[in-house]
Scaffold this motif. Sequence first.
Motif, mmCIF file in Angstrom:
data_model
loop_
_atom_site.group_PDB
_atom_site.id
_atom_site.type_symbol
_atom_site.label_atom_id
_atom_site.label_comp_id
_atom_site.label_asym_id
_atom_site.label_seq_id
_atom_site.Cartn_x
_atom_site.Cartn_y
_atom_site.Cartn_z
ATOM 1 N N SER B 22 0.870 -1.179 0.000
ATOM 2 C CA SER B 22 0.000 0.000 0.000
ATOM 3 C C SER B 22 0.898 1.217 0.000
ATOM 4 N N VAL B 23 0.567 2.193 -0.826
ATOM 5 C CA VAL B 23 1.406 3.383 -0.889
ATOM 6 C C VAL B 23 0.588 4.624 -0.613
ATOM 7 N N LYS B 27 0.887 8.274 5.840
ATOM 8 C CA LYS B 27 0.003 7.185 6.274
ATOM 9 C C LYS B 27 -1.386 7.251 5.648
ATOM 10 N N LYS B 28 -1.594 8.207 4.747
ATOM 11 C CA LYS B 28 -2.871 8.238 4.051
ATOM 12 C C LYS B 28 -2.708 7.428 2.763
ATOM 13 N N THR B 29 -3.362 6.280 2.711
ATOM 14 C CA THR B 29 -3.143 5.366 1.606
ATOM 15 C C THR B 29 -3.792 5.885 0.329
ATOM 16 N N VAL B 30 -3.027 5.864 -0.745
ATOM 17 C CA VAL B 30 -3.550 6.292 -2.038
ATOM 18 C C VAL B 30 -3.908 5.065 -2.874
ATOM 19 N N LEU B 31 -3.099 4.028 -2.713
ATOM 20 C CA LEU B 31 -3.196 2.862 -3.588
ATOM 21 C C LEU B 31 -2.889 1.647 -2.715
ATOM 22 N N SER B 32 -3.749 0.632 -2.761
ATOM 23 C CA SER B 32 -3.478 -0.494 -1.867
ATOM 24 C C SER B 32 -3.554 -1.827 -2.598
ATOM 25 N N LEU B 33 -3.076 -2.857 -1.901
ATOM 26 C CA LEU B 33 -3.065 -4.232 -2.403
ATOM 27 C C LEU B 33 -2.404 -4.334 -3.771
ATOM 28 N N LEU B 47 -0.557 3.126 -16.252
ATOM 29 C CA LEU B 47 -1.571 3.974 -16.863
ATOM 30 C C LEU B 47 -2.681 4.239 -15.864
ATOM 31 N N GLY B 48 -3.265 5.400 -15.972
ATOM 32 C CA GLY B 48 -4.383 5.713 -15.097
ATOM 33 C C GLY B 48 -4.629 7.198 -15.095
ATOM 34 N N PRO B 49 -5.811 7.602 -14.623
ATOM 35 C CA PRO B 49 -6.112 9.038 -14.618
ATOM 36 C C PRO B 49 -5.199 9.782 -13.641
ATOM 37 N N ASN B 50 -5.167 11.115 -13.796
ATOM 38 C CA ASN B 50 -4.381 11.936 -12.867
ATOM 39 C C ASN B 50 -4.841 11.703 -11.438
ATOM 40 N N GLY B 51 -3.897 11.615 -10.521
ATOM 41 C CA GLY B 51 -4.258 11.459 -9.113
ATOM 42 C C GLY B 51 -4.556 10.037 -8.712
ATOM 43 N N ALA B 52 -4.348 9.083 -9.632
ATOM 44 C CA ALA B 52 -4.647 7.685 -9.303
ATOM 45 C C ALA B 52 -3.578 7.090 -8.392
ATOM 46 N N GLY B 53 -2.397 7.684 -8.399
ATOM 47 C CA GLY B 53 -1.338 7.183 -7.519
ATOM 48 C C GLY B 53 -0.149 6.615 -8.261
ATOM 49 N N ILE B 225 -4.233 1.595 -13.305
ATOM 50 C CA ILE B 225 -4.440 2.008 -11.924
ATOM 51 C C ILE B 225 -5.632 2.940 -11.855
ATOM 52 N N LYS B 226 -6.560 2.618 -10.939
ATOM 53 C CA LYS B 226 -7.697 3.512 -10.770
ATOM 54 C C LYS B 226 -8.371 3.258 -9.430
ATOM 55 N N ASP B 227 -8.949 4.294 -8.859
ATOM 56 C CA ASP B 227 -9.739 4.184 -7.636
ATOM 57 C C ASP B 227 -9.010 3.422 -6.534
ATOM 58 N N GLY B 228 -7.753 3.736 -6.308
ATOM 59 C CA GLY B 228 -7.009 3.166 -5.187
ATOM 60 C C GLY B 228 -6.613 1.724 -5.355
ATOM 61 N N GLY B 229 -6.590 1.220 -6.566
ATOM 62 C CA GLY B 229 -6.164 -0.169 -6.749
ATOM 63 C C GLY B 229 -5.693 -0.442 -8.164
#
Lengths: 347, 411
Positions: B22-23, B27-33, B47-53, B225-229
């Motif tokens: 998880s990154v 400690k605020k997780t942006v992207l997990s698992l 690949l992924g939208p801006n801010g996806a992590g 990458i999208k929506d935290g995963g």
Amino acid sequence: MKEYQIKENIAVQSKRYRLLFVLFAVVLLISVAVNIMVGSIDISFSELFRIIYTSDVTTTNGFIVWKIRIPRTIAAILGGAYLAVSGLLLQVFFRNPIVGPFILGISSGATLMVSVVMLTTLSLGFTALAPFLTTVSALAGAYAAMTVVLFIAAKVKNMITLLIAGLMMGYLCHAVTSVLVAFAEQEKLKMFVLWQLGSFSGLKWSEIQILFIFGGLILVLVYALSKPLNAFLLGEAYASTMGVNIRVFRFFIIFCSCALAGMVTAVAGPVAFIGLAVPHMTRLCFVTSDNRILIPGTVLLGAIVTGLCDLIARLAFSPVELPISSITAFFGAPIVISLLIKRKVSV
Amino acid sequence: MSGPGTNTITGTGTIMRTKDLSVGYNKKTVLSLVDLAFEKGKFISLLGPNGAGKTTLLRTMAGLLPPCNGSVLIDQISLNKFKQDHLARILSVVLTDRVSPGLFSVFEFVALGRYPHTGLLGRLKKADKKVVITSLSQVHAQDLVFRQIETLSDGEKQKVLIARALAQEPRLILLDEPTIHLDLKHRMEVMSILQNLCRERGITVVASMHDVDIAAKISDQVILIKDGGIVAWGPPEDTLNKKSVAALYDFEGATFNPNLGSIEIKCNGHRGSVFVVGGIGCGTVFYRLLAKRGFAVSTGVLHTNDLDYYVAISLGAKCITRLPLEKITRDQINEALPLVKQADYVIDAGFPVSELNQMNTELIRYALAQGKLVFTLRKEKDVKRFLQTDSENLIICENEVSLIDKMDSYP
């Protein structure tokens, strides 16, 4: 790509560096000689040679050379070199061309602690420390100020915020100093005001020894850090991925720049602009940001500039002596402004 | 270090993997698992939208950010067990951070990349200088060697930054948006440089990208990458399709077509409708032109392996189709006739006529019989031969653009 071309290019460049170093060294030697010879009583070169060769302290001229002119000159060139290197370190560390020991509250912290010692009766218990009291308190003040600034920095991890924190520290220290000045006794106040104006005069040989040995050791340490300093020019992230241990490196930079600035402030009072202007002048002379060149360069140029400023402070309105900071400001401020306007400033 | 093409290393084995990673920042997780494996010598795009992590993931993989959870492993060893200078000999980065190191020549700047290989004062040995020169020639920047860093253009600077990363002699390079802010020439150059690093030097390249079409053409693996995963990862041929790309970026007005490897912007048809009698690739230009000018497009009858078909579908055109290599019959024509009747204009794309698509000419004659204007690219003599008509409503045009302009000038 022709390899010999690169070899040639590097050879030309290092030849230019060597020439500049020799030139600066010669200029420094000349300015040292002039500083010793010129004053209210002029001493000729042959007379100076005789006094030094025979270690003569018995005649009036011998006394002036050994007890007044030489200590003052050495103090000025050491002080200038240390302040300039301190400024260079901070400029690289903050990757910001307009920082110096003054901006970040280091000098103000040192001033505050010195004012506490000089203006109050708190120092009465430390009579054993008396000769070194100003030095120790200035160093303590410098580190205390930097500790607070770094503590804030650890929370925010943003260079601009750190800079503002340093500025605020400066104002705060200044405010406390003003309060102490308001309540101080007349006799003590006079001494403090004289110190605060800044001057390299009246240093004892013991003080100069401390300045030379400790400062010299720190300069060696700083030169050994020139490789990570270069890496740091690319920013913290790049430096870290190149193998710089950021936390250790940060500690050393802060330790060295505070020690250098604190030491000079202790003996000569707060001296402005040397730490800010000299690194820029060196960069322009050598046309490089390579710290392996800049560190010895700022040492030489800092010594030259401060030596000359001190000479002017003594001679301009002799016998009235001007505060060293006023002269350095007259030199430094226009240089910094013109650099900013030309937009040639980079770290 | 070796020159281009002297030793080709084929990707075998994994150089980096992430385990339950998880990154995030503070400690605020942006992207997990995140469980990924990066193979040696492969080009991997994030690949992924801006801010996806994407950037956060890259910075964690570079050891610049501690993971919130889980671990990053290089050669089975956790990243935080590596000494920093050891790691610097395995991995280097090209970030989006603004780099203005001051007064350095390109040679001196790239030489800074030798940091983990040089001694206390960073003095360059002969071998180090050679690596610097090789790195510069690998990014086609050997001519810049004596230039000052501050005088370089964005594109040149990016190449020099890649050369600096190469001078570390890494096995893995992480790049954050390597082509952002670059002009087309440098964008293509940088991508081909990176591709060569994989193919010829066996370096693993992981890059976050914003151009899906370029990523699809160049990557061995893509990670969506999208929506935290992680939504999907694998070869772009398996992973990137109309649906997955549309979902990744929440597209509505555009479509990604894996056969074309490009993104088409859909037409919304507020200017009226046009029927294009196309086929054999002749209609493609018209579909795009019409979509651009805001016409709704219908077309037919197309074989489903025709370039025209792929483009028409991607643009959202109504399409009457026939299986490949089968003769178009009366059935498909009857399907198409209502579309021709509804259309405001009809275009004859000038397709070559053969036995298979002979029936399409029927559509043109029908349109003329309905009193519609038909714009054609055919020469006058061909009109008689292929269309068997001399109707006044048939307007002969020289090329595609003049045809559309002429059509536009009619009410």
